[in-house]
Design a protein around this motif. Structure first.
Motif, PDB file in Angstrom:
ATOM      1  N   ASP A  26      -9.480  -5.762  27.725  1.00  0.00           N
ATOM      2  CA  ASP A  26     -11.077  -6.209  27.469  1.00  0.00           C
ATOM      3  C   ASP A  26     -12.268  -5.469  28.376  1.00  0.00           C
ATOM      4  OD1 ASP A  26     -12.030  -8.847  30.617  1.00  0.00           O
ATOM      5  OD2 ASP A  26     -10.970  -6.078  30.319  1.00  0.00           O
ATOM      6  N   MET A  27     -11.115  -3.497  28.547  1.00  0.00           N
ATOM      7  CA  MET A  27     -12.307  -2.190  28.477  1.00  0.00           C
ATOM      8  C   MET A  27     -12.014  -2.055  27.651  1.00  0.00           C
ATOM      9  SD  MET A  27      -9.826  -1.942  32.302  1.00  0.00           S
ATOM     10  CE  MET A  27      -7.461  -2.445  31.208  1.00  0.00           C
ATOM     11  N   ASN A  28     -11.735  -1.892  26.035  1.00  0.00           N
ATOM     12  CA  ASN A  28     -12.533  -1.470  25.321  1.00  0.00           C
ATOM     13  C   ASN A  28     -11.908   0.094  25.503  1.00  0.00           C
ATOM     14  OD1 ASN A  28     -14.442  -1.212  22.871  1.00  0.00           O
ATOM     15  ND2 ASN A  28     -15.802  -0.172  23.709  1.00  0.00           N
ATOM     16  N   HIS A  29     -11.085  -0.049  25.491  1.00  0.00           N
ATOM     17  CA  HIS A  29     -10.008   1.074  25.653  1.00  0.00           C
ATOM     18  C   HIS A  29      -9.362   1.534  24.374  1.00  0.00           C
ATOM     19  CE1 HIS A  29      -8.904   0.873  30.239  1.00  0.00           C
ATOM     20  NE2 HIS A  29      -9.953   1.170  29.924  1.00  0.00           N
ATOM     21  N   GLU A  30      -9.655   2.605  23.481  1.00  0.00           N
ATOM     22  CA  GLU A  30      -8.741   3.388  22.286  1.00  0.00           C
ATOM     23  C   GLU A  30      -7.274   2.793  22.373  1.00  0.00           C
ATOM     24  OE1 GLU A  30     -12.448   5.267  22.763  1.00  0.00           O
ATOM     25  OE2 GLU A  30     -11.291   4.815  24.062  1.00  0.00           O
ATOM     26  N   TYR A  31      -6.615   3.584  23.430  1.00  0.00           N
ATOM     27  CA  TYR A  31      -4.729   3.503  22.844  1.00  0.00           C
ATOM     28  C   TYR A  31      -4.250   2.100  24.115  1.00  0.00           C
ATOM     29  CZ  TYR A  31      -6.193   8.719  22.884  1.00  0.00           C
ATOM     30  OH  TYR A  31      -6.536   9.863  22.421  1.00  0.00           O
ATOM     31  N   MET A  32      -3.726   2.175  23.156  1.00  0.00           N
ATOM     32  CA  MET A  32      -2.457   1.424  23.964  1.00  0.00           C
ATOM     33  C   MET A  32      -1.145   1.223  23.519  1.00  0.00           C
ATOM     34  SD  MET A  32      -5.071  -2.336  22.921  1.00  0.00           S
ATOM     35  CE  MET A  32      -4.356  -3.087  24.008  1.00  0.00           C
ATOM     36  N   TYR A  33      -0.629   1.062  24.443  1.00  0.00           N
ATOM     37  CA  TYR A  33       1.423   1.136  24.917  1.00  0.00           C
ATOM     38  C   TYR A  33       1.971  -0.015  24.576  1.00  0.00           C
ATOM     39  CZ  TYR A  33      -1.489   5.103  25.906  1.00  0.00           C
ATOM     40  OH  TYR A  33      -2.259   6.537  26.069  1.00  0.00           O
TER      41      TYR A  33
END
Lengths: 113, 112
Positions: free
Chosen positions: B26-33
């Motif tokens: 829920d942090m509006n981050h672009e990258y995920m892993y």
């Protein structure tokens, strides 16, 4: 390509003793270095990071690390450990492109009373 | 602000079964892993995503598929589980331009 070597898989120490966890890296480009801590049955939490500037980096819970470019090292230190510092510690490097981390295999720090 | 959450926390599968692990941030981050953690091996990158609708292979992608249909979610699928996939799976996310990755609490998967 980049890689990380954590030289000790386990480090047992007594409470209030100093500790050093060793990390060496290899990379063909400028690097950004990290230490993460994992308490039992939990996820990873960032302890400290080196991006640029002063080579001595201070983190949470009294930990610090020193970036040594000539020795390609980023050792983690604490002058006096507590029982609650018992955890697994991971060194990680990001080089070149900033979106991938390469982790070491981890060092299990056990603090005994 | 929950940060990075993972569902489920534990799962036991029989060989050949399929399942999907869900990661939400829920942090509006672009990258995920997606990583897997095995004893003495550290964390190894399975797949990652640099934005909604994009995915890429990491270090150990075989046997896994991923999808990022929404920016906040990153799904990891096992189509036909094998005992070698017994592991703890961690999801992480980060903001573009930053270096720190934020980790979820993990999913412990056992394949019998």
């Amino acid at each position: 390509a980049q890689s990380v070597t954590q030289l000790d898989s386990q480090v047992p120490v007594f409470e209030e003793a100093p500790v050093e966890l060793r990390c060496n890296y290899s990379s063909s480009v400028s690097v950004y270095l990290f230490w993460y801590v994992q308490y039992p049955n939990q996820g990873l939490q960032l302890l400290l990071k080196y991006l640029s500037g002063s080579t001595l980096v201070k983190g949470i819970n009294g930990f610090e690390a020193e970036f040594n470019k000539s020795q390609t090292s980023f050792h983690l230190r604490k002058p006096s450990v507590h029982i609650s510092d018992t955890a697994e510690y991971f060194c990680a490097v990001s080089g070149g492109s900033n979106y991938k981390l390469t982790f070491g295999k981890g060092t299990l720090l056990t603090v005994n009373p | 602000n929950a940060g990075v959450t993972q569902t489920p926390k534990f799962r036991v599968l029989k060989t050949g079964q399929s399942m999907t692990l869900l990661c939400a941030q829920d942090m509006n981050h672009e990258y995920m892993y997606w990583y897997r953690q095995d004893p003495g091996m550290g964390l190894r990158l399975i797949h990652y995503s640099v934005g909604e609708g994009t995915t890429a292979k990491g270090e150990v992608p075989d046997g896994y598929n991923v999808s990022r249909l929404k920016k906040q979610n990153f799904l990891l699928g096992l189509e036909s589980a094998a005992p070698s996939q017994t592991s703890v799976y961690f999801c992480a996310s980060k903001q573009g331009g930053n270096y720190e990755q934020y980790f979820g609490p993990g999913t412990r998967l056992t394949v019998t």
